[in-house]
Design an enzyme around this catalytic site. Structure first.
Site, short mmCIF file in Angstrom:
data_model
loop_
_atom_site.label_atom_id
_atom_site.label_comp_id
_atom_site.label_asym_id
_atom_site.label_seq_id
_atom_site.Cartn_x
_atom_site.Cartn_y
_atom_site.Cartn_z
N GLU A 54 -7.87 -4.64 5.77
CA GLU A 54 -7.82 -4.41 4.33
C GLU A 54 -6.70 -5.19 3.68
OE1 GLU A 54 -9.04 0.01 3.44
OE2 GLU A 54 -8.16 -0.10 5.45
N ARG A 63 -11.33 16.39 6.77
CA ARG A 63 -12.18 16.67 5.62
C ARG A 63 -13.55 17.12 6.09
NH1 ARG A 63 -10.50 11.02 3.38
NH2 ARG A 63 -8.54 11.47 2.30
N ARG A 94 -2.72 -2.13 -3.41
CA ARG A 94 -3.88 -1.27 -3.22
C ARG A 94 -3.80 -0.13 -4.23
NH1 ARG A 94 -4.95 3.60 0.88
NH2 ARG A 94 -7.18 3.85 0.51
N ASN A 105 0.86 -1.19 0.00
CA ASN A 105 0.00 0.00 0.00
C ASN A 105 0.90 1.23 0.00
OD1 ASN A 105 -1.78 2.08 0.46
ND2 ASN A 105 -2.60 1.28 2.36
N HIS A 141 -13.03 3.24 0.29
CA HIS A 141 -13.01 2.28 1.40
C HIS A 141 -13.69 0.97 1.02
CE1 HIS A 141 -12.72 5.88 4.40
NE2 HIS A 141 -11.51 5.40 4.15
#
Length: 774
Positions: free
Chosen positions: A555, A409, A259, A176, A348
């Site tokens: 993940e 965010r 990823r 990743n 996600h």
């Protein structure tokens, strides 16, 4: 018994292999395993994954299943030369029968993927095996029911393959690459203690640090300032270093899963990375300028270091490719979507897929029967509505800035706010980007931090802005949960995951308050007792309508699983590529009704039996003379054909355009899956019935007999692409494979799909590739 003896035995004693090419048979045996079993020992156990096709070499065994009343039913007694494990070649399901030795036994266990690859080269073997499957299917049908299949699923400890088992030991490296970090995990399918994980932080800055952990120890070292190339090189060095290292050289790595943040609408499933795929990922940089370029950089360097291993891209956006246009379009002029691909994509996806599958495993319920809301709450946060295995809505959009309030965010915002900031404060595009992604969210609201732990602590001490940030964060979550319950028409499980979702009992509690009317009720003692380990916690009160779960995400393991599944599917691609294309007749299916016998009589009179108008292409199915009227909240459709024979459950299939006419929004579902679908009123010559559920838009699908499935290397419930040639060649994706002895080869699409593509019944398609192995 030597492998040579086994080859001779198969040639002389097993009808399937008579006239089978000797070299192919020898190769098959060489790659298979001869196993010995004692009397009463399970050769195949009820509920286990069907990984092998078997031939009994010596002894006798019993094939038996248990019905829902607990009664045993003997399907067959097999002896030397007989076959077993053939049913999962067709279904791909967990085994619904035991194979138990009646005496000491020897068996040849052939990996299914290997067997499928070799089988397609010998048509007589396909015909023989499909006949065996059809005969045993009829025997199983006499005792098997949904309860039997569900019991097999429930008994399995790993129904979705997260244990990462493979026929041969593999070392799968997951990478990743972030803008200033590198995270990696190594999974060893042959040794659960043979894995490792690590991270390199502050890439391109001073103070770069590499942390590496394995069962053999932990290493932390400072690195000179450098880029991703240097970070990946140090990762490879760490994996093979003396002491904590777990490999001798990069050549030991079997596969690498990467990823990739954004796949656009081009990549809807994981793919093996080629130069062409890499070029397409680069083209998507405009949709994820902070992520895709560095993902590409990491892939390039990893392909150089691990040159002998296949590399697979797993996309964050892919899980959400099932969103309907009404869920992913913005209210902008349509040209922006067509020309610039401005739409909602969602992120996600790897996490939402993982935790929802783990929830189904925990609840011991089939994944495609559940309505789930997944709340991934971390520094980045999103919510996803998963209806019967398909993502139907998600809070993030074109970029990860949409939706929930996050660490830095802003989440959902009136776009006119940005226009006003440009006009009044003179902010340019880069400054606005920095504002909404780096300075907003919890950090901007609290004025303290983007870390929920710090915010909760300050709120406890009376900090008004931190309390406001906490309440605003939780309110937005609660609002989305309520919206998604409405979108799906019900809920079975609510999941909290990621750093805040797993770590904050306060967030979970406040986010769920006021949702009791939707069946969401938390037990606060259970909620406060949740720990940050690997265990799944159920925090809802006893017998609550909705299971509220805290599920740790993983993940990296999900990416490793997807990598393994993609590589295990390559034999199917080879089968499709190397044989003559198999023509698939296409049939256009108009709206129609399937009725229970009870409703047949309610609509057409006491004792009425459906009458045949004409036979349909699928054996035993027919169009009826009987017709009924569909009555929705807005309008009605008359003279809708009933199809026979009568079924166990009533189902009405309509096209998308007919939804508007009726005033009904029906989900896209597999035929037979009507739970939580909208209802409708049916009117016949003798009565009118109001249904609470039953209206769907049928998922496009292709019917295969076992012989068709065997020669194509496909199983029931796979998703494939079908190519249709003509003046306008096109490819249908997300085509569900259905396999049954009573089926005849045909693909079914609805009238909307046919009209849009200019297709009429009688056109021919070709299975072009596999999308997923469900």
């Amino acid at each position: 018994m030597s492998k040579t003896d086994v080859v001779q035995f198969l040639q002389n004693q097993v009808a399937l292999f008579k006239e089978f090419p000797a070299d192919r048979l020898a190769a098959l045996v060489a790659a298979s395993r001869v196993a010995t079993f004692e009397r009463n020992e399970a050769i195949i156990e009820f509920g286990e994954e069907g990984r092998c096709f078997g031939i009994l070499l010596a002894g006798q065994a019993e094939v038996a299943t248990i019905d829902e009343r607990g009664e045993k039913h003997q399907i067959a007694v097999i002896k030397a030369g007989d076959l077993f494990g053939e049913m999962s070649l067709m279904t791909g399901d967990r085994t619904t029968a035991d194979v138990i030795g009646l005496s000491p036994c020897k068996a040849l266990l052939i990996p299914q993927d290997l067997f499928s690859t070799i089988l397609v080269s010998h048509p007589p073997a396909i015909k023989f095996l499909s006949r065996i499957i059809s005969e045993r299917s009829k025997k199983m049908a006499a005792v098997e029911n949904r309860q039997t299949a569900a019991s097999a699923f429930q008994k399995s400890e790993d129904p979705f393959g997260f244990d990462l088992k493979s026929d041969e030991p593999m070392k799968i490296l997951v990478i990743n690459c972030g803008s200033s970090s590198l995270k990696y995990d190594l999974f060893d399918t042959g040794d659960e203690n043979g894995g490792a994980r690590g991270s390199v932080e502050k890439i391109g800055e001073d103070g770069t640090r590499h942390t590496f952990r394995s069962a053999r120890g932990e290493v932390v070292r400072n690195l000179p300032r450098g880029g991703h190339r240097e970070a990946l090189a140090d990762m490879a060095a760490g994996l093979s270093a003396a002491g904590a290292g777990v490999i001798r050289s990069p050549d030991e790595i079997t596969a690498i899963g990467h990823r990739v943040v954004h796949g656009g609408d081009k990549f809807t499933n994981p793919v093996v990375i080629t130069d062409e795929v890499l070029a397409e990922i680069e083209k998507l940089a405009g949709l994820a300028p902070l992520h895709n370029p560095v993902n590409v950089l990491g892939i390039r360097e990893a392909r150089r270091i691990f040159a002998t291993a296949p590399h697979v891209a797993v996309f964050d956006t892919a899980f959400h490719h099932t969103l309907a246009p009404y869920a992913y379009l913005y209210g902008l002029p349509y040209d922006y979507y067509e020309n610039q691909k401005i739409r909602r994509y969602g992120f996600h996806g790897t996490s939402h897929a993982y935790v929802s599958l783990k929830a189904a495993q925990f609840l011991k319920r089939p994944y495609n029967e559940l309505s789930i809301i997944s709340c991934h709450l971390g520094n980045g946060a999103s919510i996803c509505a998963i209806d019967h295995g398909r993502s139907v809505d998600t809070s993030m959009g074109l970029t990860p800035a949409e939706g929930l309030i996050m660490g830095t965010r802003c989440g959902d915002i009136d776009p006119a706010v940005l226009v006003q900031l440009m006009r009044k404060d003179g902010l340019n595009a880069d400054q606005l980007d920095h504002l909404i992604n780096r300075q907003s969210g919890l950090k901007g609201l609290s004025g303290l931090s983007n870390d929920m732990r710090e915010i909760e602590k300050a709120a406890d001490e009376g900090d008004h802005r931190c309390l406001l940030a906490f309440r605003t964060f939780c309110y937005r979550i609660r609002k989305y949960i309520g919206a998604y319950v409405a979108a799906m028409g019900g809920l079975d499980a609510l999941i909290f995951t990621a750093g805040i979702g797993q770590g904050s009992a306060g967030v979970r509690s406040v986010a769920c308050q006021g949702l009791e009317g939707m069946g969401i009720r938390i037990d606060e003692v259970k909620n406060r007792a949740v720990t940050n380990g690997a265990a799944i916690h159920c925090i809802s009160i006893a017998n609550a309508p909705v299971n509220v779960l805290v599920v740790p995400t993983n993940e990296e393991r999900m990416i490793a699983r997807e990598t393994l599944r993609v590589l295990n599917s390559r034999h199917i691609a080879a089968i499709l590529r190397n044989q003559e294309p198999v023509p698939v007749p296409i049939e256009v299916s108009a709206h129609h009704i399937h009725l229970t016998q009870e409703l047949v009589e309610a609509l057409f009179g006491q004792g009425h039996q459906l009458t045949v108008e004409h036979e349909l292409s699928q054996p035993g199915q027919f169009a009826c003379k009987e017709q009924a009227t569909l009555i929705g909240p807005k309008g009605r459709i008359e003279r809708v054909r009933v199809l026979g024979p009568a079924r166990k459950e009533t189902q009405i299939e309509i096209a998308m355009t007919e939804q508007f006419k009726l005033g009904i929004q029906a989900p896209i579902r597999e035929s037979g899956d009507v739970r939580n679908s909208p209802g409708i009123t049916l009117e016949g010559p003798r009565g009118r019935i109001a249904l609470n559920q039953g209206v769907i838009c049928a998922l496009r699908h292709v019917h295969l007999a076992p012989e068709d499935a065997l020669r194509l290397g496909l199983r029931d419930k796979y998703m494939v692409r079908v190519r249709v040639e003509g003046d306008r060649e096109l490819i249908f994706g997300d085509v569900l494979v259905r396999v049954h002895p009573n089926f005849r080869l045909a693909m079914h699409i609805d009238t909307d799909e046919a009209n849009a593509a200019g297709i009429k019944t009688g056109r021919i398609g070709y299975i072009d590739g596999i999308q997923s192995r469900n």
